[in-house]
Scaffold this motif. Structure first.
Motif, PDB file in Angstrom:
ATOM      1  N   ALA A 158       1.001   3.850  -3.149  1.00  0.00           N
ATOM      2  CA  ALA A 158       0.851   5.482  -2.751  1.00  0.00           C
ATOM      3  C   ALA A 158       1.330   6.411  -3.300  1.00  0.00           C
ATOM      4  O   ALA A 158       1.535   7.122  -3.386  1.00  0.00           O
ATOM      5  CB  ALA A 158       0.254   5.556  -1.068  1.00  0.00           C
ATOM      6  N   ASN A 159       2.574   5.430  -2.572  1.00  0.00           N
ATOM      7  CA  ASN A 159       4.412   6.983  -3.343  1.00  0.00           C
ATOM      8  C   ASN A 159       3.678   6.992  -4.440  1.00  0.00           C
ATOM      9  O   ASN A 159       4.099   7.492  -5.624  1.00  0.00           O
ATOM     10  CB  ASN A 159       5.032   6.250  -3.034  1.00  0.00           C
ATOM     11  N   LEU A 197       0.389  -1.006   0.444  1.00  0.00           N
ATOM     12  CA  LEU A 197      -0.017  -0.190  -0.069  1.00  0.00           C
ATOM     13  C   LEU A 197       1.070   0.957  -0.221  1.00  0.00           C
ATOM     14  O   LEU A 197       0.421   2.060  -0.917  1.00  0.00           O
ATOM     15  CB  LEU A 197      -1.014  -0.195   1.520  1.00  0.00           C
ATOM     16  N   ILE A 241       0.798   9.064  -6.089  1.00  0.00           N
ATOM     17  CA  ILE A 241       1.891  10.804  -5.324  1.00  0.00           C
ATOM     18  C   ILE A 241       2.831  11.311  -6.352  1.00  0.00           C
ATOM     19  O   ILE A 241       2.670  12.125  -7.610  1.00  0.00           O
ATOM     20  CB  ILE A 241       2.360  10.729  -3.913  1.00  0.00           C
TER      21      ILE A 241
END
Lengths: 300, 232
Positions: B32-33, B28, B36
């Motif tokens: 997420a990184n 996760l 982003i």
């Protein structure tokens, strides 16, 4: 043969004496009752015998060795208690799988039968079970593990009367097929008195009674009848308890059933529960008396 | 030995949670990184984005093994597993798990460099100071801190079982006091430069493998001593 025993064991917790020079033994392939009031020291005795707590002094022996940190001894011991903790993420089947890894004689089929018997949802997390269902998990582990020495420390919390009786029946049936040493600690004495072959009664950290339950039952009688003739009869015996209702008197007397007794008196053997209650009450009374005498002695 | 292995298996009875939870967190955080960095527009992006989020994976491991002691130890001890056996079994699990995750991180780093940083030059696993050129050394560098975090978790969990909340407060306050005392001493002696030099001059293998490994052994030893009289 004694499977597990304490001799002269004392346990102190700071100033409090939890066990005071306790000696007792549990014999192989028998059902023992470890009885006593709350706080009598029953749980501490079982914790010390399973190496989960430490004696201050005295000798502790289980299968001929000291149990503390002793895998040889403890792999044959199962200790089921009301306060048994389960990991939050464990479902019922996880706990049973874990137990099956620990106990050599684990009977998976029997465990599965018991899960049905107690209507447990195998995939539900133990945390979400009702109190009675949680107790059932412990009962199942205790029975299916078939450990040579099994302790049940008030394992029935939240189980209703029907489920409790089912537990006693299953225990007795399985014990008949697979004899082993079972220690039941409980204060529902009347419910299990028929199961017990041997009884140890503790109170305030001391052993008050220790003997075969048949012998113990024969060791006291209750005598009921008109107050005057009961009192006359009781005068020759050690009296454990007396209760009066109008002109009638009922006393509990120490000793076997007398061969002859006046015809107007009703004599019957004492029940285990009565014996336990009377013995405990009497010990408390004596202790109070001894304490008072001692106090007077020191003051003078 | 069989009993040791069986007790290890108890800790893995709920395998998806024990082994899967850290991986889920890792996945996760990585996703997420990636998300982003994909939406940050190119001009705002550093030439080669470096990201320390992989640290979260190490902290998950600490919490997993803290729970080994607070959750599974009382259960197993209740069923008469000795403290020594339980600790030995935990050590086996920690060693196996750290090594497996170390291999996984090494492989993921290879994937990362092979795909040009997941197609956007992101350095999630191949943090500059972590990179070793020998895959075996890379594995050691990933594994040793995992061992350290696991054994810190184990030890804190045992302290909690043995002394409860006061034990945890003692650790936190004690660690704080040590840090303050260290900072005070270094400032007073005006030695910050030499402290910095120490870290710069140490070979990265010593900093990232030897010291964490030695510290892990210290925490494991502390755990063993502490558990001997813990009452489940």
């Amino acid at each position: 043969m004694t499977v597990a025993g304490l001799s002269g064991v004392t346990k102190r917790h700071g100033e409090t004496v939890v066990l005071d020079d306790v000696s007792l033994g549990f014999t192989e392939n028998r059902i023992h009752g470890l009885l006593g009031r709350n706080g009598a020291g029953k749980t501490t005795i079982m914790q010390i015998l399973t190496g989960q707590n430490f004696e201050t002094s005295g000798k502790v022996e289980v299968f001929g060795e000291h149990p503390y940190e002793n895998d040889r001894v403890l792999r044959d011991v199962c200790f089921i208690k009301e306060s048994q903790k389960y990991p939050d993420m464990f479902a019922v089947h996880h706990a049973l799988t874990a137990a099956s890894l620990l106990y050599e004689n684990w009977d998976a089929e029997f465990a599965a039968e018991l899960v049905e018997e107690f209507a447990l949802p195998p995939k539900r997390r133990i945390k979400k079970l009702s109190r009675g269902q949680m107790s059932a998990v412990g009962v199942i582990i205790g029975l299916a593990s078939r450990a040579k020495l099994t302790f049940f420390d008030e394992p029935y919390l939240g189980l209703d009367a029907v489920a409790r009786h089912r537990f006693y029946e299953l225990l007795l049936a399985d014990y008949a097929e697979h004899p082993r040493t079972i220690v039941l600690s409980t204060h529902l004495i009347d419910e299990i008195s028929d199961l017990l072959e041997h009884v140890t009664l503790v109170d305030k950290g001391r052993v008050l009674l220790d003997g075969d339950s048949d012998e113990l039952r024969a060791s006291a009688v209750t005598v009921t009848g008109p107050a005057r003739s009961v009192a006359e009869f009781a005068a020759d015996h050690t009296e454990l308890h007396r209760e009066q209702l109008g002109g009638f008197l009922r006393v509990t007397l120490s000793g076997a059933i007398p061969e002859r007794s006046p015809e107007d008196l009703h004599v019957e053997p004492v029940s285990l529960q009565q014996l336990v209650v009377r013995t405990t009450q009497q010990a408390t009374g004596e202790r109070g008396f001894v304490g008072a005498a001692h106090e007077r002695g020191t003051r003078s | 030995m069989r009993r040791l292995l069986n007790v290890s298996r108890i800790q893995l009875v709920n395998l998806p949670v024990v082994l899967g939870l850290p991986l889920l967190v890792l996945g996760l955080v990585l996703l997420a990184n990636l998300a982003i960095f994909a939406v940050i527009n190119d001009s705002a992006r550093a030439s080669e984005p470096v990201n320390g989020a992989v640290v979260s994976f190490y902290f998950v491991l600490l919490s997993v093994h803290l729970q080994t002691m607070t959750q599974i130890f009382p259960f197993a001890a209740g069923l008469n597993v000795t403290r020594r056996t339980f600790f030995g079994a935990t050590t086996l699990v920690v060693l196996g798990q750290s090594l497996a995750y170390g291999i996984l991180l090494t492989l993921l780093r290879l994937v990362e460099s092979g795909t040009g940083g997941w197609g956007m030059g992101l350095r999630f696993f191949g943090l500059p100071f972590l990179v070793q050129h020998n895959p075996l050394l890379q594995l050691l560098v990933y594994t040793a801190p995992l061992l350290l975090m696991s054994f810190i978790g184990v030890w804190i969990g045992i302290v909690f079982k043995r002394w409860g909340q006061p034990g945890i407060y003692t650790i936190v306050i004690g660690a704080g006091l040590l840090a303050v005392a260290f900072a005070f001493l270094v400032t007073w002696q005006q030695q910050w430069a030499s402290v910095a030099r120490f870290f710069v001059e140490q070979p990265s293998l010593a900093l990232l493998f030897a010291y964490p490994f030695a510290l892990a052994a210290v925490f494991a030893g502390a755990g063993y001593v502490t558990i001997r009289r813990a009452v489940p």
